[in-house]
Design an enzyme around this catalytic site. Structure first.
Site, PDB file in Angstrom:
ATOM      1  N   GLY A  75      -9.766   7.012   0.972  1.00 23.45           N
ATOM      2  CA  GLY A  75      -9.150   6.312   2.108  1.00 23.45           C
ATOM      3  C   GLY A  75      -8.768   7.312   3.182  1.00 23.45           C
ATOM      4  O   GLY A  75      -8.255   8.403   2.906  1.00 23.45           O
ATOM      5  N   LEU A  82      -3.821   5.936   7.701  1.00 29.28           N
ATOM      6  CA  LEU A  82      -2.700   6.833   7.977  1.00 29.28           C
ATOM      7  C   LEU A  82      -2.341   7.654   6.758  1.00 29.28           C
ATOM      8  O   LEU A  82      -2.158   8.869   6.844  1.00 29.28           O
ATOM      9  CB  LEU A  82      -1.490   6.008   8.420  1.00 29.28           C
ATOM     10  N   ALA A  83      -2.256   7.002   5.605  1.00 31.67           N
ATOM     11  CA  ALA A  83      -1.844   7.722   4.404  1.00 31.67           C
ATOM     12  C   ALA A  83      -2.909   8.748   4.004  1.00 31.67           C
ATOM     13  O   ALA A  83      -2.599   9.914   3.770  1.00 31.67           O
ATOM     14  CB  ALA A  83      -1.589   6.728   3.273  1.00 31.67           C
ATOM     15  N   GLY A  84      -4.158   8.311   3.948  1.00 33.75           N
ATOM     16  CA  GLY A  84      -5.220   9.193   3.459  1.00 33.75           C
ATOM     17  C   GLY A  84      -5.535  10.329   4.411  1.00 33.75           C
ATOM     18  O   GLY A  84      -5.665  11.484   3.992  1.00 33.75           O
ATOM     19  N   ARG A 139      11.050 -10.701   9.130  1.00 34.32           N
ATOM     20  CA  ARG A 139       9.846 -11.525   9.129  1.00 34.32           C
ATOM     21  C   ARG A 139       9.885 -12.698   8.172  1.00 34.32           C
ATOM     22  O   ARG A 139       9.452 -13.795   8.501  1.00 34.32           O
ATOM     23  CB  ARG A 139       8.660 -10.640   8.757  1.00 34.32           C
ATOM     24  N   LEU A 158       3.822   2.116   8.986  1.00 36.06           N
ATOM     25  CA  LEU A 158       3.242   3.320   9.576  1.00 36.06           C
ATOM     26  C   LEU A 158       4.100   4.506   9.163  1.00 36.06           C
ATOM     27  O   LEU A 158       3.615   5.569   8.789  1.00 36.06           O
ATOM     28  CB  LEU A 158       3.202   3.184  11.099  1.00 36.06           C
TER      29      LEU A 158
HETATM   30  C1  FAD Z   1      -2.669  -6.292  12.614  1.00 32.81           C
HETATM   31  C2  FAD Z   1      -1.682  -5.384  11.961  1.00 32.81           C
HETATM   32  C3  FAD Z   1      -0.657  -4.802  12.702  1.00 32.81           C
HETATM   33  C4  FAD Z   1       0.247  -3.947  12.110  1.00 32.81           C
HETATM   34  N1  FAD Z   1       1.237  -3.403  12.871  1.00 32.81           N
HETATM   35  C5  FAD Z   1       2.107  -2.541  12.290  1.00 32.81           C
HETATM   36  C6  FAD Z   1       3.127  -1.924  13.068  1.00 32.81           C
HETATM   37  O1  FAD Z   1       3.243  -2.141  14.270  1.00 32.81           O
HETATM   38  N2  FAD Z   1       3.965  -1.062  12.456  1.00 32.81           N
HETATM   39  C7  FAD Z   1       3.860  -0.769  11.123  1.00 32.81           C
HETATM   40  O2  FAD Z   1       4.622   0.033  10.635  1.00 32.81           O
HETATM   41  N3  FAD Z   1       2.900  -1.338  10.377  1.00 32.81           N
HETATM   42  C8  FAD Z   1       2.022  -2.215  10.915  1.00 32.81           C
HETATM   43  N4  FAD Z   1       1.050  -2.797  10.136  1.00 32.81           N
HETATM   44  C9  FAD Z   1       0.878  -2.384   8.738  1.00 32.81           C
HETATM   45  C10 FAD Z   1       0.147  -1.051   8.671  1.00 32.81           C
HETATM   46  O3  FAD Z   1      -0.823  -0.986   9.684  1.00 32.81           O
HETATM   47  C11 FAD Z   1      -0.566  -0.813   7.361  1.00 32.81           C
HETATM   48  O4  FAD Z   1       0.259  -1.120   6.299  1.00 32.81           O
HETATM   49  C12 FAD Z   1      -0.948   0.641   7.222  1.00 32.81           C
HETATM   50  O5  FAD Z   1      -1.657   1.066   8.360  1.00 32.81           O
HETATM   51  C13 FAD Z   1      -1.775   0.903   5.989  1.00 32.81           C
HETATM   52  O6  FAD Z   1      -2.221   2.239   6.007  1.00 32.81           O
HETATM   53  P1  FAD Z   1      -2.949   2.857   4.757  1.00 32.81           P
HETATM   54  O7  FAD Z   1      -3.270   4.255   5.132  1.00 32.81           O
HETATM   55  O8  FAD Z   1      -2.118   2.650   3.552  1.00 32.81           O
HETATM   56  O9  FAD Z   1      -4.273   2.004   4.548  1.00 32.81           O
HETATM   57  P2  FAD Z   1      -5.481   1.604   5.510  1.00 32.81           P
HETATM   58  O10 FAD Z   1      -5.272   1.994   6.906  1.00 32.81           O
HETATM   59  O11 FAD Z   1      -5.786   0.186   5.199  1.00 32.81           O
HETATM   60  O12 FAD Z   1      -6.670   2.504   5.022  1.00 32.81           O
HETATM   61  C14 FAD Z   1      -7.366   2.265   3.856  1.00 32.81           C
HETATM   62  C15 FAD Z   1      -8.469   3.272   3.760  1.00 32.81           C
HETATM   63  O13 FAD Z   1      -9.016   3.240   2.468  1.00 32.81           O
HETATM   64  C16 FAD Z   1     -10.400   3.137   2.514  1.00 32.81           C
HETATM   65  N5  FAD Z   1     -10.784   2.446   1.289  1.00 32.81           N
HETATM   66  C17 FAD Z   1     -10.225   1.347   0.731  1.00 32.81           C
HETATM   67  N6  FAD Z   1     -10.815   1.061  -0.440  1.00 32.81           N
HETATM   68  C18 FAD Z   1     -11.754   1.998  -0.629  1.00 32.81           C
HETATM   69  C19 FAD Z   1     -12.695   2.220  -1.646  1.00 32.81           C
HETATM   70  N7  FAD Z   1     -12.775   1.445  -2.721  1.00 32.81           N
HETATM   71  N8  FAD Z   1     -13.541   3.272  -1.500  1.00 32.81           N
HETATM   72  C20 FAD Z   1     -13.484   4.085  -0.397  1.00 32.81           C
HETATM   73  N9  FAD Z   1     -12.597   3.911   0.576  1.00 32.81           N
HETATM   74  C21 FAD Z   1     -11.744   2.882   0.458  1.00 32.81           C
HETATM   75  C22 FAD Z   1     -10.721   2.460   3.804  1.00 32.81           C
HETATM   76  O14 FAD Z   1     -12.021   2.783   4.213  1.00 32.81           O
HETATM   77  C23 FAD Z   1      -9.651   3.067   4.706  1.00 32.81           C
HETATM   78  O15 FAD Z   1     -10.088   4.318   5.157  1.00 32.81           O
HETATM   79  C24 FAD Z   1       0.143  -3.666  10.729  1.00 32.81           C
HETATM   80  C25 FAD Z   1      -0.862  -4.255   9.986  1.00 32.81           C
HETATM   81  C26 FAD Z   1      -1.740  -5.146  10.589  1.00 32.81           C
HETATM   82  C27 FAD Z   1      -2.723  -5.865   9.726  1.00 32.81           C
END
Ligand code: FAD
Ligand code: FES
Lengths: 645, 252
Positions: free
Chosen positions: A40, A43-45, A337, A448
Site C-alpha cells: 500500500g 498516506l500510511a504506506g 458524524r 489523515l
Molecule cells: C472521500 C473521502 C474523503 C475523506 N476525507 C478525509 C478528511 O478530510 N480527513 C481525514 O482525516 N480523513 C478523510 N478520509 C479518510 C482517509 O482518507 C482514509 O482513511 C485514509 O486516507 C486511508 O489511508 P491509508 O493509507 O490507510 O489507505 P489508502 O489510502 O486506502 O491506501 C491503500 C493502499 O493500499 C494499496 N492496496 C490495498 N490492498 C492491496 C493489495 N491487496 N495489494 C497491493 N496493494 C494494495 C492500494 O493500492 C493503496 O495504495 C476520507 C475518505 C474518503 C473516502
C-alpha cells in the site's frame, strides 16, 4: 492466545517517550541488512516506506494502482487535525486526545490516542517542510478550520484537496527514495497472501495485474497499509478498488480482526439516484461549518418537494426544521458524524425527507452567503460546489444541496498492539487497515492524522525493536516450500473462480451483498435483522461459488478476476461484521443497536459489559470465529454519556 | 437514452487494435460515463465476451486514473472535468460516441483503454520533491508563506497526473505536467535549495521518456481537468533557462 496491547506503564503524557526509550535499536550500519515489505502506498504506506528507507532499511513497496500517487487517500477533502493551538483557542494535546476518545465513544485505547495527539504536531511540521501548500492567512501563517466533534479550530487544510496534497507530500518523499535505490516500488501488483513460517510473517504472494504472474517476495517484516473495507457495502465513498483482501487474507493466516462492525456512515454525501450507481460522493464535513442542515417541519411540505410541486426555497423560514441546531444547541451542525447521520435518518423515516427517493436532507448555504458574501464561500468551498453541480446538475449557490448519509470509513481493522504489530509477529498494520485509534467513531480529519502518524512517527521506532530481536539472519528465501505452496493456493483459487462459468456477474453479487449489509448492518441494527443478514450472506456466498461468471484466464490482465477475488473476501468479512454487531449488545459510536438507546434516541453504551475491543480469530472456512477481548482501561477520562447538547 | 459506442479494443501492446461498435439502449442521463461502461461490461460478461479494460478508481476527479479520449477530446466534451465526472446528460439520445485511449509514444497502450503512464512517476523520481527526512522539520509556522504564494503553489499542485495534457497535445508533450510540479516547488520558500537542479533533472527525464516538444498552443491547459494555467509553462521555461545558465552540471 492472550492479547497483549503492550501499552506502556506510567503517566499518559510520558508513555510514548518512555516506550521509545525502552525499544531496542538497530545500529545504523545494520539497517541495510533488513528487508521490509510495505503493501500500500496511501498516506500510511507511502509515509512508512519513505521514512524506513531514509533510515536505511531496504524497502519493497507494493500497490495495485499504476502509480503510488493514486491511492485512495488522494480523495480526502476536508483536512487533518493537529494540536498546534495556533489559533490560541484553548487547544492542547490533551484536548485533542480527549475529543478523540470521547468522539470514539470511549472504545479506543487511551495510550494510543494520546500518542496520536502528541505526534500530530510533528506531522504538520513535516508536511510543511515537504512543500504541502496548506491554506494560509494573509500574514503567511497557517490557517485552520473547524470540524465535527470539536469546539476548537485545529484542522489544517489545502482547499478541498487536503488528502491529495498530503499524499503527494508522501509520494514525493517516496519518489526520492526510489531514486536513491532504497525503495523498490512495484505497481499494478496485488498482494494475495501473507506467508507465515515458524509463527512469523516472512513475506507475501502477489499477482502481477498486467501479466497475471503469481510471485513470492520475502522480507524480515511485512507492513499492511492497505486501507479500509467500506466497499463491503458496495456503495460507499471509497474508491472503486478499495478492498479488504490484504487484511482478510492476513486474518485467515492468524491476524485477529478488531471491531469489524464499527463502520462510519458519513452524514454529508450526495444521495443515491439509480440502481446503476457505482459509488457515492462525499461532500466534505467542512461544509457543516457554514451549511445549515434542515428538512421541512411538515410531512406535507416534504411530500410536495418530493413530487416536484414546490422547491426548497419556497418553504418559509418558520416552516423549516433545522433539526441539528434544535436538538444539539451547543454543537449545532457540527455534531459528530454518527449523531448527524442518525438524525438525518430519523427525519427521513418520519417522512420529512426530500429528493424523489425521500432519502435526503438539505444543506443550505443561503445564510452563509448572505453573511460572508458569495466570494468568501466560493474561496472556501468552490471546488466542492463545482463537484456537486457536476454530479447533480444543480447549483448549490442558489438551491440548497441535498445530502444523505453514506458508508465512509471503517474504524475496525486488523488488531494491532501499541507497536502496530498484529497477532502475527513481524506483520504490522497501519492506517485505516488497523483498528487502533478511533474507537467506535472517528472524528473528521483524524484519519489523515492517524495514517501519517503511523507511517512517519510510530513504525520507524517500533519496527526496530522487532528487527533487532530477530536479527538479520532470520529471513526465509522465496524457494522455501511455504512460498511455493502459497503460490499454488492462489493459482487454485483463481482457477476455481474461472471454472465456475455461472450466470451472474461479480458486480451483481457485490451489489447484493451491499444491500444486505446496508439494510441490516448499516446505520442502525437490531438482533433480528442481523440474524437474518447472517443467513442471507451465507446463502449468497454459497451461490457465488456456484454461479459467478468470471471470463478470461489468470495469465493476462483480467479485471473481472481481480474483482471476483475481492468480492469473495467481502462475502466472508460481511458475515464477521454481522457476528460482531450481533454480539455487541450496546450502542456505541457508529454501532447503533436499536434495542439499546436512551429515551432521546441517543446511543446507549453498556460500559459494565462492553468496554473492550472485540478481536476475532479465524478458525477455518465456514467455522465460527473465536472472540478474544481486550479490556479497555480508562485512567485519565471519565466515561460519560456523550453529550453534544 | 440510446447510445452507440465505438470503443478501441486492443488485446495488448503488441497486437494491433480496432474500434468496435456497441449498442446501448437503456442509458439514464443521470448515469456517469463510467457507469455506462459498467453496464456495458455487465452485458458483455453475460454474453461471454471479454470486458473492456479501463483505468478508474476514485470516480470523483481526483485520483487521475480515468483516461478516455472521447469524441476526439481528452476526458470528453465537458471542460474542467475528468472522464469519471462526465455524465450522460452531456450527450443526446441517439448519439454515437467514439472512445479511445490516450495516444502518445510515452504512454504505450496496455489493453483496450488502459495506457502505461509510469513515465510520469519516473519524472517525479528525477527530482520532483523537496529533500527533507522525516523528523528533521522546524515548526510549521517558522516558514511563513504569503497567502498569494501558497495559492499559486496550490494552483499548480492540484495536478492529478492523468495525462490529459499529453493526450491533448499534437506533439504529445508533457510540459504542463512537469511545469505544474516545478512551479509548485519553485514559488515556495521550502523549494529554493533544490530549485535549479529540480528543473534541470525533471526536464531531462521528460526528454528521455520520449515526450514531444512544447509549441505553446495551449491545448493542454484547455483540456486539463484542473484547468492548470499556461503561466506555469512560462515559469518552467524561466526556471529551466535560469538553471541552464547557472548550473554546474549541465548535461544533455
Ligand atoms: C472521500 C473521502 C474523503 C475523506 N476525507 C478525509 C478528511 O478530510 N480527513 C481525514 O482525516 N480523513 C478523510 N478520509 C479518510 C482517509 O482518507 C482514509 O482513511 C485514509 O486516507 C486511508 O489511508 P491509508 O493509507 O490507510 O489507505 P489508502 O489510502 O486506502 O491506501 C491503500 C493502499 O493500499 C494499496 N492496496 C490495498 N490492498 C492491496 C493489495 N491487496 N495489494 C497491493 N496493494 C494494495 C492500494 O493500492 C493503496 O495504495 C476520507 C475518505 C474518503 C473516502
Ligand atoms: S477515476 Fe479518479 S479521476 Fe477519474
Amino acid at each position: 492466545m492472550e492479547l497483549d496491547s503492550k501499552i506502556p506503564e506510567g503517566p499518559l503524557a510520558e508513555k510514548w517517550a518512555r516506550h521509545k526509550f525502552g525499544l531496542k535499536l538497530v545500529n545504523p550500519a545494520n539497517k541495510r541488512k533488513y528487508d521490509i515489505i510495505v503493501v500500500g502506498t496511501g498516506l500510511a504506506g507511502a509515509s512508512a516506506a519513505a521514512s524506513l528507507a531514509e533510515l536505511g532499511y531496504n524497502v519493497k513497496a507494493f500497490t495495485f494502482h499504476d502509480s503510488a500517487r493514486r491511492a485512495h487517500s488522494i480523495a480526502a477533502q476536508g483536512g487533518i487535525n493537529a494540536a498546534k493551538n495556533y489559533q490560541n483557542d484553548g487547544d492542547s494535546v490533551f484536548r485533542l486526545f480527549y475529543d478523540t476518545i470521547k468522539g470514539g465513544d470511549y472504545r479506543a485505547r487511551e495510550g494510543n490516542v494520546y500518542r496520536l495527539a502528541e505526534v500530530s504536531v510533528n506531522i504538520i511540521d513535516q508536511c510543511v517542510a515537504q512543500g504541502v501548500p496548506f491554506a494560509r492567512e494573509y500574514g503567511g501563517l497557517l490557517a485552520n478550520r473547524s470540524f465535527g466533534g470539536a469546539q476548537v479550530s485545529r484542522t489544517f487544510y489545502a482547499r478541498g484537496q487536503t488528502g491529495q496534497q498530503l499524499l503527494l507530500g508522501a509520494y514525493h518523499a517516496l519518489s526520492r527514495q526510489v531514486a536513491n535505490g532504497k525503495v523498490k516500488l512495484i505497481t499494478r501488483t496485488e498482494m494475495l497472501d501473507v506467508i507465515v513460517v515458524d509463527g512469523k510473517a516472512r513475506g507475501i504472494i502477489t499477482r502481477n495485474l498486467l501479466t497475471g504472474a503469481i510471485e513470492s517476495h520475502s522480507a524480515h517484516a511485512v507492513l499492511l497499509c492497505t486501507g479500509g473495507y467500506g466497499n463491503v457495502f458496495y456503495l460507499s465513498t471509497n474508491a472503486m478498488n478499495s478492498n479488504v483482501t490484504a487484511a482478510w487474507r492476513a486474518h485467515k493466516k492468524g491476524a485477529y480482526f478488531g471491531n469489524p462492525c464499527y463502520t462510519q456512515i458519513h452524514p454529508t454525501c450526495i444521495p443515491v439516484k439509480g440502481d446503476y450507481q457505482s459509488k457515492l460522493t462525499l461532500m466534505s464535513e467542512s461544509l457543516r461549518n457554514d451549511g445549515r442542515v434542515w428538512v421541512p417541519k411538515s410531512q406535507q411540505d416534504a411530500e410536495k418537494i418530493r413530487k416536484g410541486q414546490i422547491k426548497a426555497n419556497d418553504i418559509p423560514e418558520d416552516a423549516r426544521d433545522y433539526f441539528l441546531e434544535r436538538r444539539y444547541p451547543s454543537f449545532g451542525n457540527l455534531v459528530p458524524r454518527d449523531v448527524a447521520s442518525r438524525n438525518a435518518k430519523y427525519v427521513c423515516d418520519e417522512g420529512r425527507g426530500v429528493a424523489p427517493t425521500g432519502l435526503a436532507v438539505y444543506l443550505d448555504f443561503a445564510d452563509a452567503i448572505r453573511r460572508d458574501g458569495r466570494k468568501t464561500i466560493e474561496a472556501k468551498y468552490g471546488n466542492l460546489f463545482e463537484m456537486y453541480e457536476k454530479i447533480v446538475g444543480d447549483n448549490p449557490y442558489e438551491t440548497p444541496m441535498m445530502i444523505y448519509p453514506a458508508v465512509h470509513y471503517t474504524m475496525g481493522g486488523l488488531w494491532v498492539d501499541y507497536n502496530l504489530m498484529t497477532t502475527i509477529p513481524g506483520l504490522y498494520a497501519l492506517g485505516e487497515a488497523n483498528f487502533s485509534d478511533h474507537g467506535a467513531n472517528r472524528l473528521g480529519a483524524s484519519a489523515l492524522m492517524q495514517g501519517l502518524a503511523d507511517g512517519y512517527f510510530v513504525i520507524p521506532y517500533t519496527i526496530g525493536d522487532y528487527l533487532a530481536t530477530i536479527g538479520p539472519g532470520d529471513k526465509i528465501a522465496v524457494d522455501h516450500p511455504a512460498f511455493k505452496e502459497g503460490e499454488q493456493r492462489i493459482h487454485d483459487m483463481n482457477n476455481r473462480l474461472l471454472s465456475i462459468k455461472g450466470s451472474k456477474t461479480v458486480d451483481e453479487y457485490h451489489k447484493a451483498l451491499g444491500h444486505i449489509m446496508w439494510d441490516y448492518c448499516g446505520m442502525s441494527r437490531n438482533a433480528e435483522g442481523l440474524k437474518k443478514a447472517k443467513k442471507m450472506i451465507q446463502e449468497l456466498r454459497a451461490e457465488f461459488w456456484q454461479n459467478v461468471r468470471v471470463l478470461g484466464t489468470n495469465e493476462e490482465m483480467n479485471q473481472s478476476l481481480e474483482h471476483a477475488g475481492r468480492v469473495a473476501d467481502f462475502l466472508e468479512l460481511g458475515e464477521l461484521m454481522v457476528d460482531d454487531a450481533l454480539h455487541r449488545e450496546e450502542s456505541c459510536g457508529g454501532h447503533f443497536r436499536e434495542e439499546y438507546q436512551t429515551e432521546e434516541g441517543e446511543a446507549k453504551r453498556d460500559d459494565a459489559n462492553f468496554t473492550y475491543v472485540a478481536a476475532w480469530e479465524y478458525t477455518g472456512d465456514n467455522k465460527p470465529e473465536v472472540l478474544h477481548k481486550e479490556e479497555l482501561e480508562f485512567e485519565n477520562v471519565k466515561l460519560t454519556q456523550r453529550s453534544y447538547k | 437514452m440510446k447510445i452507440t459506442l465505438k470503443v478501441w479494443r486492443q488485446k495488448n501492446s503488441n497486437t494491433p487494435g480496432k474500434l468496435v461498435e456497441y449498442q446501448l439502449d437503456n442509458i439514464s442521463p443521470d448515469m456517469s460515463f463510467l457507469e455506462m461502461f459498467d453496464v456495458l461490461n455487465g452485458e458483455l460478461t453475460k454474453k461471454g465476451e471479454e470486458i473492456i479494460a479501463f483505468d478508474h478508481d476514485c470516480r470523483e476527479g481526483i485520483c487521475g486514473s480515468c483516461s478516455m479520449y472521447i469524441n476526439g477530446r481528452a476526458h470528453g466534451p465537458q471542460t474542467g472535468s475528468t472522464t469519471c465526472q462526465l455524465h450522460m446528460r452531456s450527450f443526446s439520445d441517439g448519439d454515437t460516441i467514439v472512445v479511445e485511449p490516450w495516444r502518445a509514444r510515452a504512454f504505450p497502450v496496455i489493453k483496450d483503454l488502459m495506457v502505461d503512464r509510469t513515465a510520469f512517476d519516473r519524472i517525479a523520481q528525477a527530482g520532483g520533491y523537496i529533500s527533507v527526512n522525516t523528523g528533521s522539520a522546524p515548526d510549521a509556522n517558522e516558514i511563513p508563506v504569503p497567502r498569494e504564494v501558497a495559492d499559486t503553489a496550490m494552483d499548480a499542485a492540484q495536478c492529478i497526473a492523468c495525462g490529459a495534457c499529453v493526450a491533448a497535445c499534437k506533439n504529445a508533450s508533457a510540459m504542463l505536467y512537469v511545469a505544474a510540479k516545478v512551479s509548485h516547488f519553485a514559488v515556495l520558500p521550502q523549494g529554493q535549495a533544490e530549485r535549479t537542479m529540480r528543473a534541470e533533472r525533471m526536464v531531462a527525464q521528460m526528454d528521455t521518456e520520449g515526450f514531444g516538444a512544447c509549441s505553446f498552443t495551449g491545448a493542454c491547459s484547455v483540456e486539463c481537468p484542473k484547468s492548470i494555467s499556461l503561466d506555469h509553462i512560462a515559469r518552467l521555461n524561466r526556471e529551466y533557462l535560469g538553471a541552464k545558465l547557472t548550473s554546474n552540471n549541465v548535461q544533455g
